[in-house]
Design a protein around this motif. Structure first.
Motif, PDB file in Angstrom:
ATOM      1  N   LEU A 139      13.864  15.954  16.295  1.00 21.62           N
ATOM      2  CA  LEU A 139      13.320  17.172  15.884  1.00 21.62           C
ATOM      3  C   LEU A 139      11.734  16.759  15.453  1.00 21.62           C
ATOM      4  N   SER A 140      11.012  17.651  15.970  1.00 16.94           N
ATOM      5  CA  SER A 140       9.628  17.610  15.510  1.00 16.94           C
ATOM      6  C   SER A 140       9.010  18.549  14.783  1.00 16.94           C
ATOM      7  N   SER A 141       8.455  18.224  13.332  1.00 19.53           N
ATOM      8  CA  SER A 141       8.210  19.601  12.645  1.00 19.53           C
ATOM      9  C   SER A 141       6.386  19.783  12.800  1.00 19.53           C
ATOM     10  N   VAL A 142       6.125  20.835  12.853  1.00 19.94           N
ATOM     11  CA  VAL A 142       4.616  21.251  12.998  1.00 19.94           C
ATOM     12  C   VAL A 142       3.856  21.653  11.973  1.00 19.94           C
ATOM     13  N   HIS A 143       2.941  20.740  11.493  1.00 21.59           N
ATOM     14  CA  HIS A 143       2.354  21.102  10.138  1.00 21.59           C
ATOM     15  C   HIS A 143       0.896  21.402  10.386  1.00 21.59           C
ATOM     16  N   THR A 144       0.252  21.344  11.200  1.00 22.17           N
ATOM     17  CA  THR A 144      -1.278  21.536  11.359  1.00 22.17           C
ATOM     18  C   THR A 144      -1.750  22.030  12.796  1.00 22.17           C
ATOM     19  N   ARG A 145      -2.772  22.816  12.992  1.00 16.81           N
ATOM     20  CA  ARG A 145      -3.301  23.332  14.298  1.00 16.81           C
ATOM     21  C   ARG A 145      -4.157  22.264  14.638  1.00 16.81           C
ATOM     22  N   PHE A 146      -3.558  20.793  15.228  1.00 18.09           N
ATOM     23  CA  PHE A 146      -4.337  19.950  15.575  1.00 18.09           C
ATOM     24  C   PHE A 146      -5.474  20.466  16.680  1.00 18.09           C
ATOM     25  N   ASP A 147      -4.926  21.143  17.503  1.00 14.56           N
ATOM     26  CA  ASP A 147      -5.743  21.570  18.516  1.00 14.56           C
ATOM     27  C   ASP A 147      -6.700  22.100  18.222  1.00 14.56           C
ATOM     28  N   THR A 148      -6.897  22.861  16.936  1.00 16.25           N
ATOM     29  CA  THR A 148      -8.287  23.536  16.487  1.00 16.25           C
ATOM     30  C   THR A 148      -9.273  22.721  15.719  1.00 16.25           C
ATOM     31  N   TYR A 149      -8.945  21.515  15.173  1.00 26.80           N
ATOM     32  CA  TYR A 149      -9.943  20.530  14.699  1.00 26.80           C
ATOM     33  C   TYR A 149     -11.240  20.315  15.246  1.00 26.80           C
ATOM     34  N   PRO A 150     -11.100  20.023  16.682  1.00 25.35           N
ATOM     35  CA  PRO A 150     -12.415  19.836  17.359  1.00 25.35           C
ATOM     36  C   PRO A 150     -13.464  20.554  17.440  1.00 25.35           C
ATOM     37  N   ARG A 151     -13.182  22.152  16.994  1.00 25.60           N
ATOM     38  CA  ARG A 151     -14.182  23.131  17.109  1.00 25.60           C
ATOM     39  C   ARG A 151     -14.989  22.785  15.831  1.00 25.60           C
ATOM     40  N   SER A 180       5.991  28.860   9.939  1.00 25.13           N
ATOM     41  CA  SER A 180       5.769  30.270   9.831  1.00 25.13           C
ATOM     42  C   SER A 180       6.211  30.918  11.229  1.00 25.13           C
ATOM     43  N   GLU A 181       6.652  32.143  11.228  1.00 22.05           N
ATOM     44  CA  GLU A 181       6.924  32.923  12.429  1.00 22.05           C
ATOM     45  C   GLU A 181       5.599  32.990  13.317  1.00 22.05           C
ATOM     46  N   SER A 182       4.485  33.008  12.716  1.00 21.84           N
ATOM     47  CA  SER A 182       3.221  33.471  13.382  1.00 21.84           C
ATOM     48  C   SER A 182       2.962  32.117  13.990  1.00 21.84           C
ATOM     49  N   MET A 183       3.143  30.795  13.601  1.00 19.25           N
ATOM     50  CA  MET A 183       2.929  29.579  14.114  1.00 19.25           C
ATOM     51  C   MET A 183       3.961  29.433  15.147  1.00 19.25           C
ATOM     52  N   ALA A 184       5.203  29.708  15.079  1.00 16.65           N
ATOM     53  CA  ALA A 184       6.141  29.488  15.993  1.00 16.65           C
ATOM     54  C   ALA A 184       5.885  30.422  17.331  1.00 16.65           C
ATOM     55  N   GLN A 185       5.339  31.500  16.884  1.00 15.38           N
ATOM     56  CA  GLN A 185       5.086  32.333  18.225  1.00 15.38           C
ATOM     57  C   GLN A 185       3.966  31.733  18.960  1.00 15.38           C
ATOM     58  N   VAL A 186       2.857  31.089  18.240  1.00 14.75           N
ATOM     59  CA  VAL A 186       1.924  30.525  19.014  1.00 14.75           C
ATOM     60  C   VAL A 186       2.460  29.337  19.800  1.00 14.75           C
ATOM     61  N   ASN A 303      -9.416  32.337   1.419  1.00 16.18           N
ATOM     62  CA  ASN A 303      -8.764  31.198   2.276  1.00 16.18           C
ATOM     63  C   ASN A 303      -9.137  31.601   3.678  1.00 16.18           C
ATOM     64  N   PRO A 304     -10.300  30.934   4.417  1.00 21.05           N
ATOM     65  CA  PRO A 304     -10.915  31.324   5.476  1.00 21.05           C
ATOM     66  C   PRO A 304     -10.105  30.320   6.377  1.00 21.05           C
ATOM     67  N   SER A 305      -9.266  29.418   6.193  1.00 18.03           N
ATOM     68  CA  SER A 305      -8.988  28.464   7.253  1.00 18.03           C
ATOM     69  C   SER A 305      -8.152  29.069   8.338  1.00 18.03           C
ATOM     70  N   ILE A 306      -8.276  28.568   9.489  1.00 21.06           N
ATOM     71  CA  ILE A 306      -7.242  29.008  10.422  1.00 21.06           C
ATOM     72  C   ILE A 306      -6.610  27.630  11.173  1.00 21.06           C
ATOM     73  N   THR A 307      -6.701  26.743  10.575  1.00 19.30           N
ATOM     74  CA  THR A 307      -6.035  25.363  10.843  1.00 19.30           C
ATOM     75  C   THR A 307      -4.521  25.252  10.276  1.00 19.30           C
ATOM     76  N   GLU A 308      -4.362  25.991   9.175  1.00 23.22           N
ATOM     77  CA  GLU A 308      -2.869  25.758   8.428  1.00 23.22           C
ATOM     78  C   GLU A 308      -1.911  26.524   9.401  1.00 23.22           C
ATOM     79  N   THR A 309      -0.667  25.887   9.315  1.00 25.39           N
ATOM     80  CA  THR A 309       0.618  26.502  10.062  1.00 25.39           C
ATOM     81  C   THR A 309       1.370  27.469   9.094  1.00 25.39           C
ATOM     82  N   PHE A 310       1.106  27.307   7.781  1.00 32.27           N
ATOM     83  CA  PHE A 310       1.694  28.105   6.756  1.00 32.27           C
ATOM     84  C   PHE A 310       0.813  28.642   5.815  1.00 32.27           C
ATOM     85  N   GLY A 311      -0.020  27.729   4.994  1.00 30.62           N
ATOM     86  CA  GLY A 311      -0.778  28.185   3.946  1.00 30.62           C
ATOM     87  C   GLY A 311      -0.316  28.034   2.636  1.00 30.62           C
TER      88      GLY A 311
END
Length: 404
Positions: A139-151, A180-186, A303-311
């Motif tokens: 099982l893998s848990s997803v904790h952050t939007r690693f793919d958004t960090y480079p920007r 979050s469901e929004s992250m699951a959908q992504v 909270n302007p961040s877009i990198t959190e998967t939950f917040g």
């Protein structure tokens, strides 16, 4: 095949899952994390809470993660050090780089019947291979939007390659859990995996509640009772949207909208943030009841961040009856109900952020209504119920594997 994945002596068979006794007796979880306790953040605190819950329910858990001399807090459960190197330019973080022979022997002796990987690093890749060879579910848990960090570091061009690497990693796992469901959908849209369930986040109501508000504490920081404190809460790193926060505050200032900025947190970008917001109050790192007091003493969280998967910070503010202005992004979308307990704004839309903040700054009744609605919404997030969902997923994967 990588050198660390060469054949080795077979591990003892994992113990079958018990059906009686303690609720999770017989469950043996090997948890791999890139940061379990050496830096304090929402992800590793969630992992520690999960391990604590599993242990209380009778499961056996062994954690494999980097260690340092002076960690941010004591780990929950048994922690085994894995080889790691500092992250270039961010030495407070470490990258696990191998599944060493010593760790492999420890892992084989522990004989897990499920492997949980919490970050897509080299050691986790090796752990996935180790488990797949032995027919052990992962099982893998997803904790952050690693793919958004480079920007945030002028490297947006690398995002497609990073997304492809993450897809390869996550699709080698049997299932994912997202906060979050929004992250699951992504994750579904990016074809990361097709078995994705929720591992949400809880909030400690003893720490985070409206009763923690402390006007005397605010006064000690130079914030008058009648001043509206726009709060930032989180680690001070650029990927938290510090530039967007500062730009929106600049617009409030240019429009003559009276307010005070209260920053709660510490991190490598603090000097940059202080220079951008010279009139802000920086209260530094807060923990436990002090953190609850700081959050409850805000008037609105931005909270302007877009990198959190939950917040987590969004939920903590809601539990303190503080309305939230947040980026319309994964995590916050699943917590903030537009126009009910807060405002969601298109990421990077500075004028819209400033306008949403203005509404709360100038309207005390609106702050009170949306704050109360947020507190009611926060009551849905019980840690034990949330962590049991992960345990249920472990058990389901073990049953599915046994039928193959």
């Amino acid at each position: 095949m990588a050198g660390n994945d060469l054949p080795e002596a077979a591990a003892p068979e994992a113990a079958p899952l018990a059906l009686s006794g303690a609720p999770l007796a017989g469950l043996r979880v090997a948890l791999f994390s890139g940061n379990y306790n050496y830096v304090r953040d929402g992800a590793n605190q969630a992992l520690n809470r999960l391990v604590g819950y599993l242990l209380r329910q009778g499961a056996a858990v062994r954690v494999y993660a980097p260690v340092v001399e002076k960690p941010a807090f004591e780990p929950t459960g048994d922690l085994v050090a894995v080889p790691a190197i500092p992250v270039p330019g961010r030495a407070e973080y470490r990258i696990p780089v191998a599944l060493s022979p010593r760790v492999r022997r420890d892992l084989a002796a522990f004989a897990p019947n499920v492997v949980h990987v919490a970050s897509p690093d080299v050691t986790a890749h090796r752990a996935v291979t180790w488990a797949r060879r032995r027919g052990i579910p992962v099982l893998s848990s997803v904790h952050t939007r690693f793919d958004t960090y480079p920007r945030y570091y002028n490297m947006a061009w690398i995002e497609p390659a990073l997304t492809a690497m993450l897809r390869r990693f996550y699709r080698r796992c049997d299932a994912l859990v997202a906060p979050s469901e929004s992250m699951a959908q992504v994750l579904r849209e990016e074809r990361m995996n097709y078995d994705i369930s929720l591992w949400s986040r809880g909030v400690d109501r003893e720490i985070f509640n409206p009763g923690r508000r402390d006007l005397a504490w605010r006064r000690g920081l130079g914030i008058a009772d009648d001043e509206i404190a726009v709060g930032f809460l989180g680690r001070l790193v650029m990927e938290k949207g510090l530039d967007v926060f500062a730009d929106a505050v600049d617009e409030l200032v240019s429009r003559g909208i009276a307010h005070k900025v209260l920053v709660i947190g510490q991190g490598p970008a603090r000097a940059w943030f202080e220079a951008r917001l010279p009139n802000a109050v920086f209260a530094g790192f807060q923990a436990g009841s002090d953190l609850g007091r700081a959050v409850a003493s805000m008037d609105v969280l931005f909270n302007p961040s877009i990198t959190e998967t939950f917040g987590n910070v969004t939920l903590e503010a809601m539990a303190c009856a503080i309305p939230v202005v947040a980026a319309e992004a994964t995590g916050s979308e699943s917590l903030v109900e537009q126009g009910i307990n807060g405002r969601l704004v298109r990421p990077g839309a500075i004028h819209a952020f400033a306008e949403a903040l203005r509404g709360y700054i100038e309207d005390a009744d609106l702050r009170a209504r949306h704050g109360a609605a947020g507190e009611r919404r926060s009551l849905d997030f019980s840690w034990d119920r949330i962590n049991q969902a992960v345990a249920d997923t472990y058990q389901r994967l073990i049953r599915q594997r046994a039928k193959r």
